[in-house]
Design a protein around this motif. Structure first.
Motif, PDB file in Angstrom:
ATOM      1  N   GLU A   1    -115.245  90.781  -2.136  1.00  0.00           N
ATOM      2  CA  GLU A   1    -114.464  89.540  -2.137  1.00  0.00           C
ATOM      3  C   GLU A   1    -114.960  88.575  -1.069  1.00  0.00           C
ATOM      4  OE1 GLU A   1    -110.367  90.548  -1.791  1.00  0.00           O
ATOM      5  OE2 GLU A   1    -110.209  91.295  -3.869  1.00  0.00           O
ATOM      6  N   ALA A   2    -115.433  89.100   0.064  1.00  0.00           N
ATOM      7  CA  ALA A   2    -115.990  88.237   1.109  1.00  0.00           C
ATOM      8  C   ALA A   2    -117.224  87.509   0.597  1.00  0.00           C
ATOM      9  CB  ALA A   2    -116.336  89.064   2.344  1.00  0.00           C
ATOM     10  N   VAL A   3    -118.033  88.201  -0.217  1.00  0.00           N
ATOM     11  CA  VAL A   3    -119.211  87.560  -0.819  1.00  0.00           C
ATOM     12  C   VAL A   3    -118.778  86.493  -1.807  1.00  0.00           C
ATOM     13  CG1 VAL A   3    -121.225  87.929  -2.301  1.00  0.00           C
ATOM     14  CG2 VAL A   3    -120.692  89.577  -0.493  1.00  0.00           C
ATOM     15  N   PHE A   4    -117.753  86.792  -2.612  1.00  0.00           N
ATOM     16  CA  PHE A   4    -117.234  85.807  -3.570  1.00  0.00           C
ATOM     17  C   PHE A   4    -116.755  84.544  -2.842  1.00  0.00           C
ATOM     18  CE2 PHE A   4    -115.817  89.446  -6.617  1.00  0.00           C
ATOM     19  CZ  PHE A   4    -117.136  89.621  -7.006  1.00  0.00           C
ATOM     20  N   VAL A   5    -116.011  84.759  -1.758  1.00  0.00           N
ATOM     21  CA  VAL A   5    -115.480  83.628  -0.992  1.00  0.00           C
ATOM     22  C   VAL A   5    -116.606  82.804  -0.392  1.00  0.00           C
ATOM     23  CG1 VAL A   5    -114.182  82.989   1.079  1.00  0.00           C
ATOM     24  CG2 VAL A   5    -113.252  84.699  -0.487  1.00  0.00           C
ATOM     25  N   ARG A   6    -117.604  83.494   0.194  1.00  0.00           N
ATOM     26  CA  ARG A   6    -118.736  82.779   0.801  1.00  0.00           C
ATOM     27  C   ARG A   6    -119.459  81.921  -0.225  1.00  0.00           C
ATOM     28  NH1 ARG A   6    -123.600  86.441   1.693  1.00  0.00           N
ATOM     29  NH2 ARG A   6    -123.698  85.914  -0.538  1.00  0.00           N
ATOM     30  N   ASP A   7    -119.763  82.508  -1.386  1.00  0.00           N
ATOM     31  CA  ASP A   7    -120.463  81.760  -2.439  1.00  0.00           C
ATOM     32  C   ASP A   7    -119.614  80.590  -2.935  1.00  0.00           C
ATOM     33  OD1 ASP A   7    -122.486  83.587  -2.178  1.00  0.00           O
ATOM     34  OD2 ASP A   7    -121.978  84.731  -3.985  1.00  0.00           O
ATOM     35  N   PHE A   8    -118.315  80.837  -3.075  1.00  0.00           N
ATOM     36  CA  PHE A   8    -117.422  79.786  -3.554  1.00  0.00           C
ATOM     37  C   PHE A   8    -117.379  78.617  -2.576  1.00  0.00           C
ATOM     38  CE2 PHE A   8    -113.289  77.718  -3.691  1.00  0.00           C
ATOM     39  CZ  PHE A   8    -113.180  77.390  -5.043  1.00  0.00           C
ATOM     40  N   GLN A   9    -117.212  78.914  -1.304  1.00  0.00           N
ATOM     41  CA  GLN A   9    -117.112  77.850  -0.312  1.00  0.00           C
ATOM     42  C   GLN A   9    -118.397  77.053  -0.205  1.00  0.00           C
ATOM     43  OE1 GLN A   9    -115.724  79.606   3.355  1.00  0.00           O
ATOM     44  NE2 GLN A   9    -113.599  79.625   2.686  1.00  0.00           N
ATOM     45  N   GLN A  10    -119.541  77.723  -0.287  1.00  0.00           N
ATOM     46  CA  GLN A  10    -120.819  77.011  -0.226  1.00  0.00           C
ATOM     47  C   GLN A  10    -120.958  76.056  -1.409  1.00  0.00           C
ATOM     48  OE1 GLN A  10    -123.775  80.127  -0.005  1.00  0.00           O
ATOM     49  NE2 GLN A  10    -123.552  80.368   2.221  1.00  0.00           N
ATOM     50  N   LEU A  11    -120.628  76.545  -2.600  1.00  0.00           N
ATOM     51  CA  LEU A  11    -120.723  75.698  -3.790  1.00  0.00           C
ATOM     52  C   LEU A  11    -119.694  74.578  -3.739  1.00  0.00           C
ATOM     53  CD1 LEU A  11    -121.951  75.091  -6.536  1.00  0.00           C
ATOM     54  CD2 LEU A  11    -120.391  76.784  -7.550  1.00  0.00           C
ATOM     55  N   LEU A  12    -118.498  74.884  -3.237  1.00  0.00           N
ATOM     56  CA  LEU A  12    -117.450  73.873  -3.139  1.00  0.00           C
ATOM     57  C   LEU A  12    -117.865  72.736  -2.216  1.00  0.00           C
ATOM     58  CD1 LEU A  12    -114.567  72.863  -3.659  1.00  0.00           C
ATOM     59  CD2 LEU A  12    -113.789  74.353  -1.804  1.00  0.00           C
ATOM     60  N   LEU A  13    -118.345  73.065  -1.025  1.00  0.00           N
ATOM     61  CA  LEU A  13    -118.733  72.028  -0.064  1.00  0.00           C
ATOM     62  C   LEU A  13    -119.900  71.210  -0.577  1.00  0.00           C
ATOM     63  CD1 LEU A  13    -118.357  73.940   3.323  1.00  0.00           C
ATOM     64  CD2 LEU A  13    -116.831  72.216   2.362  1.00  0.00           C
ATOM     65  N   THR A  14    -120.846  71.856  -1.253  1.00  0.00           N
ATOM     66  CA  THR A  14    -121.979  71.123  -1.831  1.00  0.00           C
ATOM     67  C   THR A  14    -121.497  70.144  -2.887  1.00  0.00           C
ATOM     68  OG1 THR A  14    -123.491  72.978  -1.450  1.00  0.00           O
ATOM     69  CG2 THR A  14    -124.159  71.351  -3.094  1.00  0.00           C
ATOM     70  N   THR A  15    -120.597  70.609  -3.750  1.00  0.00           N
ATOM     71  CA  THR A  15    -120.059  69.754  -4.819  1.00  0.00           C
ATOM     72  C   THR A  15    -119.285  68.574  -4.244  1.00  0.00           C
ATOM     73  OG1 THR A  15    -119.846  71.693  -6.272  1.00  0.00           O
ATOM     74  CG2 THR A  15    -118.580  69.727  -6.865  1.00  0.00           C
ATOM     75  N   ILE A  16    -118.448  68.829  -3.247  1.00  0.00           N
ATOM     76  CA  ILE A  16    -117.657  67.757  -2.628  1.00  0.00           C
ATOM     77  C   ILE A  16    -118.569  66.702  -2.024  1.00  0.00           C
ATOM     78  CG2 ILE A  16    -116.106  67.216  -0.710  1.00  0.00           C
ATOM     79  CD1 ILE A  16    -114.766  69.922  -1.203  1.00  0.00           C
ATOM     80  N   ASN A  17    -119.565  67.130  -1.260  1.00  0.00           N
ATOM     81  CA  ASN A  17    -120.458  66.173  -0.604  1.00  0.00           C
ATOM     82  C   ASN A  17    -121.231  65.330  -1.608  1.00  0.00           C
ATOM     83  OD1 ASN A  17    -119.846  66.747   2.124  1.00  0.00           O
ATOM     84  ND2 ASN A  17    -121.097  68.589   2.060  1.00  0.00           N
ATOM     85  N   GLU A  18    -121.625  65.934  -2.725  1.00  0.00           N
ATOM     86  CA  GLU A  18    -122.313  65.162  -3.769  1.00  0.00           C
ATOM     87  C   GLU A  18    -121.386  64.101  -4.350  1.00  0.00           C
ATOM     88  OE1 GLU A  18    -123.631  68.047  -6.580  1.00  0.00           O
ATOM     89  OE2 GLU A  18    -125.377  68.673  -5.395  1.00  0.00           O
ATOM     90  N   LYS A  19    -120.130  64.459  -4.612  1.00  0.00           N
ATOM     91  CA  LYS A  19    -119.173  63.512  -5.186  1.00  0.00           C
ATOM     92  C   LYS A  19    -118.828  62.395  -4.207  1.00  0.00           C
ATOM     93  CE  LYS A  19    -118.483  65.609  -9.162  1.00  0.00           C
ATOM     94  NZ  LYS A  19    -118.847  64.963 -10.451  1.00  0.00           N
ATOM     95  N   LEU A  20    -118.745  62.726  -2.933  1.00  0.00           N
ATOM     96  CA  LEU A  20    -118.367  61.725  -1.930  1.00  0.00           C
ATOM     97  C   LEU A  20    -119.451  60.686  -1.689  1.00  0.00           C
ATOM     98  CD1 LEU A  20    -116.488  63.907   0.737  1.00  0.00           C
ATOM     99  CD2 LEU A  20    -115.496  62.316  -0.924  1.00  0.00           C
ATOM    100  N   GLU A  21    -120.644  60.923  -2.180  1.00  0.00           N
ATOM    101  CA  GLU A  21    -121.722  59.944  -2.024  1.00  0.00           C
ATOM    102  C   GLU A  21    -121.518  58.731  -2.922  1.00  0.00           C
ATOM    103  OE1 GLU A  21    -125.400  61.943  -2.658  1.00  0.00           O
ATOM    104  OE2 GLU A  21    -125.306  63.087  -0.785  1.00  0.00           O
ATOM    105  N   ASN A  22    -120.684  58.869  -3.952  1.00  0.00           N
ATOM    106  CA  ASN A  22    -120.405  57.755  -4.856  1.00  0.00           C
ATOM    107  C   ASN A  22    -119.261  56.926  -4.269  1.00  0.00           C
ATOM    108  OD1 ASN A  22    -119.671  56.017  -6.962  1.00  0.00           O
ATOM    109  ND2 ASN A  22    -120.204  57.508  -8.531  1.00  0.00           N
ATOM    110  N   THR A  23    -119.615  55.965  -3.442  1.00  0.00           N
ATOM    111  CA  THR A  23    -118.628  55.189  -2.683  1.00  0.00           C
ATOM    112  C   THR A  23    -117.615  54.493  -3.571  1.00  0.00           C
ATOM    113  OG1 THR A  23    -120.220  54.846  -0.899  1.00  0.00           O
ATOM    114  CG2 THR A  23    -118.349  53.331  -1.003  1.00  0.00           C
ATOM    115  N   GLN A  24    -118.072  53.878  -4.646  1.00  0.00           N
ATOM    116  CA  GLN A  24    -117.170  53.114  -5.502  1.00  0.00           C
ATOM    117  C   GLN A  24    -116.121  53.993  -6.155  1.00  0.00           C
ATOM    118  OE1 GLN A  24    -117.138  49.793  -5.482  1.00  0.00           O
ATOM    119  NE2 GLN A  24    -115.253  49.961  -6.665  1.00  0.00           N
ATOM    120  N   CYS A  25    -116.548  55.174  -6.635  1.00  0.00           N
ATOM    121  CA  CYS A  25    -115.587  56.094  -7.259  1.00  0.00           C
ATOM    122  C   CYS A  25    -114.589  56.620  -6.228  1.00  0.00           C
ATOM    123  CB  CYS A  25    -116.328  57.265  -7.911  1.00  0.00           C
ATOM    124  SG  CYS A  25    -117.158  56.830  -9.453  1.00  0.00           S
ATOM    125  N   VAL A  26    -115.057  56.898  -5.033  1.00  0.00           N
ATOM    126  CA  VAL A  26    -114.167  57.388  -3.977  1.00  0.00           C
ATOM    127  C   VAL A  26    -113.116  56.334  -3.639  1.00  0.00           C
ATOM    128  CG1 VAL A  26    -114.029  58.099  -1.561  1.00  0.00           C
ATOM    129  CG2 VAL A  26    -115.853  58.993  -3.010  1.00  0.00           C
TER     130      VAL A  26
END
Length: 389
Positions: free
Chosen positions: A76-101
């Motif tokens: 489960e620790a591995v699942f959480v680590r992978d999830f958080q890494q993918l989550l933060l990557t996804t969030i940062n990509e979305k936040l680059e779109n200033t107009q949508c934000v």
């Protein structure tokens, strides 16, 4: 001595971030009232006399269960680590779109900007303000509701009244009162303190933002600044990074979770599927996100295209704060924002009983706040909205 001052300021800053995302509440529930609101200890314990001797086969079974539990925790620790890494990557990509934000997470649609500009930067007739308010239903309805509030109207020295049309409500509150009220309502709606995912975080963020904005207003009045009602706008702009990041976190969390559930289903991984199916939003990943945004550079990126034309001085003060310009080299508004940030963070930690008394002298020396000003700010209960500046 300088190192001690910096150390106290840094320690308080880190403590504030942990408080903002953590489970600590403000000490009194009443401290959340902004003035705008139309382990069991009896477990059985055995002493050595009553414990029976375990058979070897039972010992082996318990060891086996323990090892299986440890293995499950590692998975489960591995699942959480992978999830958080993918989550933060996804969030940062979305936040680059200033107009949508700006549109999706901060609700800075053109009708909102038009209302703020007409109200704060210009002298506008009641009829025009009413028309602009009608294009912003949430703010309009809240304004009309407050006109019927005895407590709110008493602060303005007026009687409450049940009204249904916008222009009458505008006239009863007046332009000056609306200049303090509408930005507060608009940015409270933007934060969305009534969300179902983490209302404690958003309540604390709103309480901090309202305190910060009104601390700016108080300091502006003390400095003789002509437009003290700009304080709440300045506060909201500074918190754009946290507000947008939180909303994108909620959106991306569900998106990433659904994606990983689908992948586990396709690969017939029942354990992984069950884990992500039951996964709830957690404070650790949100805190990790806010720490990456704590330099608040995103706030400048988001505020500049919206407010630079009509409020360039606010953008300048915001940039000075984010870029950590030396206090003596800042503009008047930049110095006011600097002091207000220090006070607002202190006030949240004080209310939550997390601020140590021994920090006060060194902390406020770095804040450039004298004792008289500090006392004035402390006595005004700035976490509660004041329409009567």
């Amino acid at each position: 001595m300088v190192n001690k001052v910096l150390s106290a300021a840094t320690e308080t800053e880190q403590l504030f971030l942990r408080f903002l995302v953590g489970k600590s509440k403000v000490y009194k529930e009443e401290d959340y009232n902004d003035g705008l609101n139309e382990q069991d200890s009896d477990a059985n314990q055995q002493n050595g006399w009553h414990q029976r001797t375990l058979l070897s086969v039972e010992k082996e079974r318990r060891m086996r269960v323990l090892e299986e539990k440890k293995l499950q925790q590692r998975r489960e620790a591995v699942f959480v680590r992978d999830f958080q890494q993918l989550l933060l990557t996804t969030i940062n990509e979305k936040l680059e779109n200033t107009q949508c934000v700006l549109c999706d997470h901060l609700q800075m649609h053109q009708q909102c900007v038009d209302l703020l500009t007409a109200l704060i930067a210009k002298e506008t007739r009641y009829s025009v303000l009413a028309e602009l308010l009608d294009r912003n239903p949430y703010v309009r309805n809240h304004v009309i509701g407050l006109v019927s509030s005895q407590n709110f109207m008493a602060l303005l020295g007026r009687q409450k009244r049940i009204v249904h049309d916008t222009q009458t409500a505008v006239g009863m509150i007046g332009t000056n009162g609306l200049r303090y009220l509408i930005p507060a309502l608009m940015f409270k709606h933007c934060i969305n303190i009534y969300n179902h995912h983490n209302p404690l975080f958003t309540k604390k963020l709103w309480r901090y933002q309202l305190t910060l904005g009104q601390a700016c207003t108080s300091l502006m009045l003390e400095a003789g600044y002509r437009h003290p009602y700009e304080g709440q706008m300045l506060s909201a702009m500074l918190n754009f990074a946290y507000t947008a990041s939180f909303h994108q976190y909620l959106t991306s969390f569900e998106h990433v979770r659904s994606r990983l559930i689908l992948e586990a289903r396709e690969q017939d991984e029942s354990m992984r599927h069950g884990f992500f199916h039951d996964l709830k939003s957690d404070l650790a990943s949100l805190q990790a996100l806010l720490i990456t945004k704590s330099d608040l550079m995103m706030s400048v990126t988001l505020a500049t295209p919206v407010f630079s034309k009509d409020f360039p001085h606010l953008i300048t003060a915001l940039t000075e704060e984010v870029e950590n310009i030396d206090f003596d080299s800042r503009s008047v508004l930049g110095q006011i924002l600097f002091k207000a940030v220090y006070f607002a963070k202190y006030e949240q930690l004080r209310a939550a009983r997390l601020f140590k008394d021994e920090w006060l002298a060194s902390y406020f020396k770095s804040a450039h706040i004298d004792k008289t000003t500090f006392k004035l700010l402390s006595e005004q209960a700035l976490f509660r909205f004041k329409p009567d500046w």
